[in-house]
Write an enzyme that holds these catalytic residues in place. Sequence first.
Site, PDB file in Angstrom:
ATOM      1  CG  HIS A  88      -2.044  -1.041   1.003  1.00  0.00           C
ATOM      2  ND1 HIS A  88      -3.100  -0.852   0.147  1.00  0.00           N
ATOM      3  CD2 HIS A  88      -2.198  -2.283   1.508  1.00  0.00           C
ATOM      4  CE1 HIS A  88      -3.869  -1.926   0.146  1.00  0.00           C
ATOM      5  NE2 HIS A  88      -3.343  -2.813   0.966  1.00  0.00           N
ATOM      6  CG  ASP A 133       2.007   5.351  -8.870  1.00  0.00           C
ATOM      7  OD1 ASP A 133       2.101   6.472  -9.418  1.00  0.00           O
ATOM      8  OD2 ASP A 133       1.749   4.307  -9.494  1.00  0.00           O
ATOM      9  NE  ARG A 136      -2.766   3.230  -6.747  1.00  0.00           N
ATOM     10  CZ  ARG A 136      -3.234   3.505  -5.538  1.00  0.00           C
ATOM     11  NH1 ARG A 136      -2.850   4.603  -4.893  1.00  0.00           N
ATOM     12  NH2 ARG A 136      -4.085   2.691  -4.954  1.00  0.00           N
ATOM     13  N   GLY A 186     -12.152  -2.775  -3.008  1.00  0.00           N
ATOM     14  CA  GLY A 186     -10.725  -2.980  -2.745  1.00  0.00           C
ATOM     15  C   GLY A 186     -10.142  -1.724  -2.140  1.00  0.00           C
ATOM     16  CD  GLU A 189      -8.761  -4.356   1.265  1.00  0.00           C
ATOM     17  OE1 GLU A 189      -8.795  -3.560   0.314  1.00  0.00           O
ATOM     18  OE2 GLU A 189      -8.227  -5.485   1.192  1.00  0.00           O
ATOM     19  CD  GLU A 239     -16.063 -11.009  -6.004  1.00  0.00           C
ATOM     20  OE1 GLU A 239     -15.664 -10.636  -4.874  1.00  0.00           O
ATOM     21  OE2 GLU A 239     -15.409 -10.808  -7.046  1.00  0.00           O
ATOM     22  CD  GLU A 273      -5.027   1.191  -8.426  1.00  0.00           C
ATOM     23  OE1 GLU A 273      -5.318   0.339  -9.312  1.00  0.00           O
ATOM     24  OE2 GLU A 273      -4.020   1.129  -7.715  1.00  0.00           O
ATOM     25  CD  GLU A 275      -0.172 -10.426 -10.329  1.00  0.00           C
ATOM     26  OE1 GLU A 275       0.264  -9.390  -9.818  1.00  0.00           O
ATOM     27  OE2 GLU A 275       0.375 -11.534 -10.210  1.00  0.00           O
ATOM     28  CG  HIS A 331       2.409   0.918  -8.869  1.00  0.00           C
ATOM     29  ND1 HIS A 331       1.351   1.797  -8.962  1.00  0.00           N
ATOM     30  CD2 HIS A 331       1.851  -0.311  -8.762  1.00  0.00           C
ATOM     31  CE1 HIS A 331       0.212   1.130  -8.896  1.00  0.00           C
ATOM     32  NE2 HIS A 331       0.488  -0.153  -8.765  1.00  0.00           N
TER      33      HIS A 331
END
Lengths: 328, 328
Positions: free
Chosen positions: A26, A32, A35, A59, A81, A110, A128, A137, A284
């Site tokens: 993180h 970054d 971003r 996320g 999360e 989900e 993100e 990924e 990144h």
Amino acid sequence: MCEQNDDTVEINNTDYFESYGQLSVHELMLKDKPRTLAYMEAIQKNQHLFKDKIIMDVGAGTGILSIFAAKSGAKRVFAVEASNIAHTARKIISDNGLSDVITVLDERVEDIQELPFGVRQVDVIISEWMGFYLLHESMLNSVLFARDKWMSPNGTMFPSHANIYAAPCDMRELFNDTVGFWQDVYGVNMSAVIPDVVSNLLSKPYVGIVKQNRLLSKPVHIHSIDCNKISISDLQTLTNSSVYQVCKVGVLHGFCLWFDVIFSSTLGGETVVLHTGPDHPETHWKQTVILLPQSFDVSEEDAIPVTITMDSSQDNHRHYELSLEFGE
Amino acid sequence: MCEQNDDTVEINNTDYFESYGQLSVHELMLKDKPRTLAYMEAIQKNQHLFKDKIIMDVGAGTGILSIFAAKSGAKRVFAVEASNIAHTARKIISDNGLSDVITVLDERVEDIQELPFGVRQVDVIISEWMGFYLLHESMLNSVLFARDKWMSPNGTMFPSHANIYAAPCDMRELFNDTVGFWQDVYGVNMSAVIPDVVSNLLSKPYVGIVKQNRLLSKPVHIHSIDCNKISISDLQTLTNSSVYQVCKVGVLHGFCLWFDVIFSSTLGGETVVLHTGPDHPETHWKQTVILLPQSFDVSEEDAIPVTITMDSSQDNHRHYELSLEFGE
């Protein structure tokens, strides 16, 4: 171990390093700047999408995007999360006086059966979710699942669009550094190791910085994704055949891939773009290069027809396999 | 995966990545110029120690030191290397036309029962055995074993001597980067993670670059090792108590450790020193810092008595545990 008199440093438990390991990821993402600043700017410049609205952050990590949304006037934010960092996010949100607005849901998106406070739909999904060359990924599947289950019909995905670009590239510095080095090591010929070094290099896509002047054609836009419309099944296989018109003399070692994501809304406001290409500041994600088993000299006359296919892996749907074929 | 028409890249076996992983460690060490050039210079400038002599290279890796010795006129070199890289070393030695001089022995030096060609003794043992702060993960034990078993009474260890130095240091940049960052992350207070970040930082010695101007005293020479004389048992525990005379105002965060090794011989020749201190070009050893659980403001008036102990680990004799106590 560092010991000092009676003030000995102790490690408390085995979870500790795991949680730190995750924290360091993180940290990398937060540091970054292109971003994180793109998300901050997109949310700040489009407060009309957030003010008094219900937001889901898929996320959420440390909770930073949820906090940006809350600061832009959101009525309620669900920060989803599933990993351990959820506990840290909850503490950070509390420390910033936003516990009344942001609710951390520490489960997979989900698995959410119902939202707290009787909420049935959300107005904006922020996330993100992007991986290497956008898809590898990535968490896009989870974000689309959340959209299909929880998004209001007039809702907005943020980011709303994504594009993938490709261009042939000259990777001479990479080959000089990793292969050329062994030809003369302080006067010793170590080229015996070169076959192993080359096999390793070619065994997987290369993730690294490609300089703009090493691209051998203009960028070709190979995929567009409308996050509000694309379906999960559309992501199974993405194929593009294009002709790359070489614009300078060079050595073709591979094809460079990168992406951008766009924050825009049919409800108006200011469009913000997060770029990850060679012509923009380093992120990144860097760039990804499909390296060719052999290199080719190319010049301005050349037009290279190439088909690039991205195939979601059978074993892990978050992994993609890249393949490249000459010809259309 | 990168595929191109009928010229598909294939990975042959599982050993492959292991061997590449190992190769990348050797690449890192070879690309450490102060390290490799010091050995090259020491061997080239002391050809009288190598010409027509029998040399043993303990932990030969890619074989580079053996090749330097052969190029300086050695009659015979035994390159002892127990890992897989021995096969690569043999190929490199052959490619450089030195197979007649250098024999690779692919076993642990402790397991060698007899040397080839009826050799009973060697004249020089060369080895790059040094670990972090000289001793951590070093191969010195193996080198001393080789010395005691195979070295001629008039033989030379190369390097011949080593020194360890220490100085109190101000690590404000490290703490700003790793701790301070979380205090204000794009306007968000993330200090909730700081206790974990600090615990992680203090849980082990820090290996990184310390700038010369961050040392708070002159370097104190805390250990001398004479590689020709020291015994393995002398390495069990090394303790030094010194008073560090602070030479500038600063914040004391820890004690910085580094080493040098010296190539000199009682048989004459030119002395060469490989430095790894903050006042010399960066090496892959960098410096090691024992961080304190709390920091202290210090100024020119202060004299800090400190005992630093390096204890060989019970579990792994190549690992050391560092401890630090204020007081003599």
